[in-house]
Design a protein around this motif. Structure first.
Motif: not given
Ligand code: ADP
Ligand code: MG
Length: 567
Positions: A237-241, A249, A251, A336, A339
């Motif tokens: 998964a990857e997310a921007e926080v 980013e 990951r 991150v 989730r």
């Protein structure tokens, strides 16, 4: 991970040296192994062999096939605060290599007899052009340099560790304990770096070897066993926080074992940040939270989480042995991870890549984010060995374990029935008697209400014997006294009636379920498919085992013509 080998080894100026956290690196054999393995990884090794004799003070040998060193660099490398990985003006934040302090080799050489044999990958050779490799034996008055033969790469041997430090030696825990630490360390790296082949021996016996295939399941099979490996799923998964006031980013990827595989400690959640194996309690807690209620109280999963965060948001210099890191915003990173884990476990994908996957270099990895509707819409192909139902879904073959699938269906129906109106029961006329050993008999007495709620009407008959007046009859199949015995055993072992209850429902669901060998017609098979697809958690059975395997067509193509891989 390489150190961008263009740089030779240089001495760090004092100012930089002072900024580097002081701390003794060489505390025990496992610490030596850690430094040497991390050096090998920094050198871009694809294969690392670790040999330990005794408790590690006799001999530690780490051999790699990384980029090696030219003679001058090797000479410098064993001096204090020399490194190829950090330059005078570099900020310690943003370090992308595992090493940066330039103190491991000299510290080890101080604590034991260090011999380093190295050959550079580019063949530029050994300073004076004598031989292809350099052998350096570090003594009290500098290194003794000679020629040697070696394929590109580096071998470091450490003998008689702590020979002149009796206190240190005494603090060691004996061969078993010290080797266990080494083993944990190497296994940890094998899990977080499945792309690297690791081999570990103790007293000349191989204790484990990972294939370096890049597959998380393959690495788990090497480190753990078939049970753990087959009950696991990979995730990504990857997310921007917001990390340091900027959108960044993050990951995360790795491996999650099914909740049926748990451990009493969090040590089996293996975490790497930027390729560095670390003890990151915040990330471990985040993985635990991602499993949420799937985990029994006080239990932890077996999992691998590789985090990729911008290097400049991580401080790698907070721990003398570089075993911990500090994130610019640990909560954001943990969020991150949590989730990612929760999503991976709640979407359809509790299916496993399966045993076949291991034989085909993990090419049968399950498709991520699969939906229940694909299962519902799959076309029935047939039954295999009276045990597996085969369905076609787009380009994939879905293999349903009819017993596990039926268990899941039964379990959810049973749970719903119990929640609404209790379990349907069937009276036993005349009642049967059953005896329990003393401990369990006490449990039966104490849990008569619970048992009644589950459909077992039992009355004491004296001396550990009970009369059973009714049994559950879920889904029209009547439970037998073995089911009662299992139920009581589970209650007895479980302690907590609520925890036990789920377990009991799972056991009850198992009993009346289809068995391997039950012939099914097409109508029954598709009915089972529909009911399974309608389940809340269709892809694992109540015991946490998978119900459906996906075999991708591409895997079959590769399997039949393994040399014609296109990508
Ligand atoms: P650091 O890893 O912090 O740089 P070390 O004392 O561990 O310090 O190593 C010093 C230098 O020796 C490294 O920067 C690297 O250039 C070189 N070196 C050490 N081990 C290896 C290896 N296995 N392969 C290639 N180079 C190595
Ligand atoms: Mg190092």
């Amino acid at each position: 991970m390489t150190d961008g080998s263009g740089r030779g080894v240089e001495r760090l100026p004092d100012r930089t040296v002072e900024r580097i956290a002081a701390g003794e690196v060489v505390t025990r054999p496992a610490a030596v192994v850690k430094e040497l393995v991390e050096n090998a990884l920094d050198a871009g090794a694809e294969s690392i062999e670790v040999d330990v004799v005794g408790d590690g003070t006799d001999l530690i040998r780490v051999a790699d096939d990384g980029h090696g060193m030219a003679r001058e660099d090797a000479r410098l490398a064993v001096e204090r605060h020399t490194t190829s990985k950090l330059r005078a003006d570099d900020d310690l934040r943003g370090v992308r290599t595992l090493g940066f302090r330039g103190e491991a080799l000299p510290s080890i050489a101080e604590a034991g007899e260090l011999t380093l044999t190295t050959a550079p990958a580019d063949g530029a050779g050994s300073g004076d052009g004598d031989g292809p490799a350099t052998r350096l034996a570090v003594g009290d008055d500098g290194p003794d340099v000679s020629d040697a033969g070696r394929a590109p790469g580096t071998t470091v041997e450490v003998r008689n560790l702590f020979a002149d430090r009796p206190a240190r030696r005494k603090s060691l825990g004996g061969p078993k304990r010290e080797f266990a630490r080494v083993s944990d360390l190497v296994a940890g790296y094998a899990l977080v770096r499945p792309d690297v082949r690791f081999r570990l021996t103790h007293d000349d016996r191989e204790t484990f070897a990972s294939p370096g295939s890049g597959g998380d399941v393959d690495a788990a099979l090497a480190v753990y066993d078939r049970t753990v490996a087959s009950r696991s799923t990979t995730f990504e998964a990857e997310a921007e926080v917001d990390l340091d006031g900027r959108r960044r980013e993050v990951r995360v990827e790795g491996l999650l074992c099914y909740p049926s595989v748990t451990r009493a400690s969090g040590e089996h959640i293996h975490v790497a940040v930027g390729g560095r194996l670390v003890r990151d309690d915040a990330v471990r807690r985040a993985v635990d939270s991602g499993y949420g209620s799937l985990l029994p109280d006080g239990r932890h999963p077996v999992a691998v989480a590789r985090l990729d965060v911008p290097p400049e948001t991580v401080d790698v210099n907070v721990h003398p042995a570089k075993r911990e890191v500090a994130h610019a915003d640990a909560d954001a990173v943990a969020g991150v991870v949590e989730r990612a884990v929760r999503d991976a476990l709640s979407t359809a994908d509790l299916r496993r890549a399966g045993d076949v996957a291991m034989d085909l270099d993990s090419s049968l990895a399950p498709a991520e984010g699969e939906s229940d509707s694909r299962l519902a819409g799959a076309t029935y192909v047939g039954q295999f060995r009276g045990t597996y139902l085969l369905f076609e879904a787009d380009d994939d073959l879905l293999v349903v374990d009819q017993h596990a699938a039926h268990e899941r269906v039964n379990y959810e129906r049973l749970r719903a029935a119990v929640a609404e109106e209790g379990v349907p029961t069937r009276p036993l006329d005349p009642p049967e008697t059953v005896s329990f050993p003393p401990g369990e008999a006490a449990t039966v007495e104490a849990e008569r209400e619970t048992l009644a709620g589950l459909g077992f009407d039992v009355a004491p008959f004296g001396g550990g014997t009970f009369r059973v007046r009714s049994v559950p009859a879920p889904l029209g199949r009547v439970a037998d006294l073995d089911a009662l015995r299992e139920t009581v055993a589970a209650l007895h072992a479980g302690g907590d009636p609520d925890d036990g209850r789920e377990e009991l429902l799972a056991d009850l669901a198992c009993h009346p379920s289809l068995k391997a060998g039950d012939a099914l017609g097409e109508a029954e098979a598709t009915a089972l498919r529909d009911r399974l697809a309608a389940c809340e958690r269709p892809f694992d059975c109540p015991h946490g085992r998978p119900t459906v395997l996906t075999v991708e067509e591409s895997a079959l193509i590769r399997g039949f013509d393994r040399h014609a891989r296109l990508g």
